[in-house]
Design an enzyme around this catalytic site. Structure first.
Site, PDB file in Angstrom:
ATOM      1  N   HIS A 197      -1.130   4.582  -0.709  1.00 50.64           N
ATOM      2  CA  HIS A 197      -2.319   5.455  -0.051  1.00 50.64           C
ATOM      3  C   HIS A 197      -1.855   7.009  -0.191  1.00 50.64           C
ATOM      4  CE1 HIS A 197      -5.423   2.707   1.148  1.00 50.64           C
ATOM      5  NE2 HIS A 197      -4.459   1.920   2.114  1.00 50.64           N
ATOM      6  N   ASP A 203       0.768  -1.359  -0.034  1.00 48.33           N
ATOM      7  CA  ASP A 203       0.126   0.186  -0.179  1.00 48.33           C
ATOM      8  C   ASP A 203       0.719   1.197  -0.005  1.00 48.33           C
ATOM      9  OD1 ASP A 203      -1.709  -2.252   0.744  1.00 48.33           O
ATOM     10  OD2 ASP A 203      -2.860  -0.879   1.983  1.00 48.33           O
ATOM     11  N   ASP A 248      -3.768  -0.302  -3.652  1.00 50.90           N
ATOM     12  CA  ASP A 248      -4.147   0.805  -2.618  1.00 50.90           C
ATOM     13  C   ASP A 248      -3.152   1.908  -2.892  1.00 50.90           C
ATOM     14  OD1 ASP A 248      -6.436  -0.633  -1.765  1.00 50.90           O
ATOM     15  OD2 ASP A 248      -5.762  -0.501   0.355  1.00 50.90           O
ATOM     16  N   HIS A 297      -2.563  -4.751   2.239  1.00 50.07           N
ATOM     17  CA  HIS A 297      -3.743  -4.630   2.611  1.00 50.07           C
ATOM     18  C   HIS A 297      -3.775  -4.204   4.328  1.00 50.07           C
ATOM     19  CE1 HIS A 297      -8.310  -4.751   2.399  1.00 50.07           C
ATOM     20  NE2 HIS A 297      -8.480  -5.890   2.960  1.00 50.07           N
ATOM     21  N   ASN A 340      -8.358  -2.920  -2.920  1.00 49.63           N
ATOM     22  CA  ASN A 340      -9.784  -2.340  -2.594  1.00 49.63           C
ATOM     23  C   ASN A 340     -10.134  -1.163  -2.536  1.00 49.63           C
ATOM     24  OD1 ASN A 340      -7.954  -2.418  -0.009  1.00 49.63           O
ATOM     25  ND2 ASN A 340     -10.187  -1.866   0.915  1.00 49.63           N
ATOM     26  N   HIS A 341      -9.114  -0.190  -2.516  1.00 47.30           N
ATOM     27  CA  HIS A 341      -9.315   1.304  -2.636  1.00 47.30           C
ATOM     28  C   HIS A 341      -9.232   1.820  -3.991  1.00 47.30           C
ATOM     29  CE1 HIS A 341      -9.250   2.794   1.549  1.00 47.30           C
ATOM     30  NE2 HIS A 341      -8.979   1.834   1.861  1.00 47.30           N
ATOM     31  N   HIS A 366      -3.791  -8.284  -3.449  1.00 45.96           N
ATOM     32  CA  HIS A 366      -3.761  -7.246  -2.336  1.00 45.96           C
ATOM     33  C   HIS A 366      -4.214  -7.962  -1.271  1.00 45.96           C
ATOM     34  CE1 HIS A 366      -4.157  -3.151  -0.783  1.00 45.96           C
ATOM     35  NE2 HIS A 366      -5.431  -3.682  -0.236  1.00 45.96           N
TER      36      HIS A 366
END
Length: 331
Positions: free
Chosen positions: A62, A60, A88, A244, A120-121, A169
């Protein structure tokens, strides 16, 4: 997208190395081109990527753009190193746009050396809430957010490295019996609330679970070490590599080193004192970890390898070398 425009976009995005946190000026037209061209590349390549080592694997990000640049600084900028990112890219951090634009630009420039999986984002229902929508609306328009959504709906969801290391992920699914099922998932697609695609992006390992359990996220499942061992044995694989979850050291093993979680956003959201990590897989499938450490809330970082022990995975083809090196501090 012509090469001159693409190189100009990359150069402007990399100028932020000198001024961490600087907003990079890209035009709406350039962003649309990044989305349209990369979307076509994603659809031309399979939903289950089949890759060869050497490759560096990142978890990730982000929207923590300065940390993404630090990863490249120490792992090597494309195409000097091959990369696989586990999803992500957006939400929570301050610079989701710079983050995803640089990743898409590198995907376009080096389509056979640079790979992005879906997290998932990378879903409208999630990034509508957790920051990306607001960033797109504030800096450009809601239309740009919708164009990114169309692009995200085409991202691949899993990768297989040298037929030994299985990457995604989130995690495993009770519906996953054959890798062909992943190849057969049709794109473009949103992420459903349940089922195989949902689980690949949402599920989590849990040391306190045997078999399958409920997930505190309210989506998908948790799974125990027995599920990991059985899956690897059944499909003749050595290692599951996923992201994740925030982990303190940037990477964390599970199920007797049959699964590893990688998280590449140090000092996540400014609230966690976690390190970030990147896993390097060499040609002989030796796995080593580079650590991006968060030393304090002012974001001083050190980057080095972790550990001092040599361990082997249950199968001889994949090994883990945690070599001890002096860490170097970067401001």
């Amino acid at each position: 997208m012509d090469p001159g425009t693409l190189n100009s976009v990359i150069n402007r995005l990399l100028e932020a190395r000198e001024k961490p946190g600087k907003i990079v000026q890209l035009s709406e037209t350039e962003i649309k081109q990044l989305c349209f061209v990369s979307r076509d590349i994603f659809l031309r390549q399979p939903n289950l990527l089949e890759l060869e080592a050497p490759v560096k694997i990142c978890g990730d990000i982000h929207g923590q753009y300065p940390d993404l640049l630090r990863l490249f600084e120490h792992g090597g900028y494309p195409p000097n190193s091959n990369y696989l990112f586990l999803g992500d890219y957006v939400d929570r951090g301050k610079q989701s746009l710079e983050t995803i634009c640089l990743l898409l630009a590198y995907k376009i420039k080096f389509p056979e050396n640079f790979f992005l999986l879906r997290g998932n984002h990378e879903s409208a229902s999630i990034n509508r809430i957790y920051g990306f929508y607001d960033e797109c609306k504030r800096r450009f328009s809601v239309k740009i957010w919708r164009i990114f959504t169309d692009c995200f709906n085409c991202l691949p969801v899993a990768a297989l490295i040298d037929e030994r290391i299985f990457c995604m992920h989130g995690g495993l699914s009770p519906e996953l019996l054959s890798l062909r099922q992943i190849r057969d998932i049709r794109r473009p697609t949103d992420i459903p609330d349940r089922g195989l695609l949902c689980d690949l992006l949402w599920s989590d390992p849990d040391k306190d679970v045997r078999g399958w359990g409920p997930n505190d996220r309210g989506v998908s499942y948790t799974f125990g070490s027995d599920i990991v061992s059985g899956f690897l044995k059944r499909l003749d694989l050595d290692l599951i590599c996923r992201a994740h979850q925030v982990v303190e050291d940037g990477f964390e093993f599970f199920a007797n080193k049959q699964l590893v979680t990688i998280f590449s956003a140090p000092n996540y959201c400014g609230e966690f004192d976690n390190a970030g990590a990147m896993m390097s897989v060499s040609e002989d499938l030796t796995c080593s970890f580079q650590i991006l450490k968060s030393n304090d809330k002012k974001s001083k970082f050190s980057f080095g390898s972790r550990g001092g022990a040599k361990t082997s995975f249950p199968y001889p083809k994949v090994k883990s070398i945690l070599s001890s090196q002096n860490s170097k501090e970067y401001n």
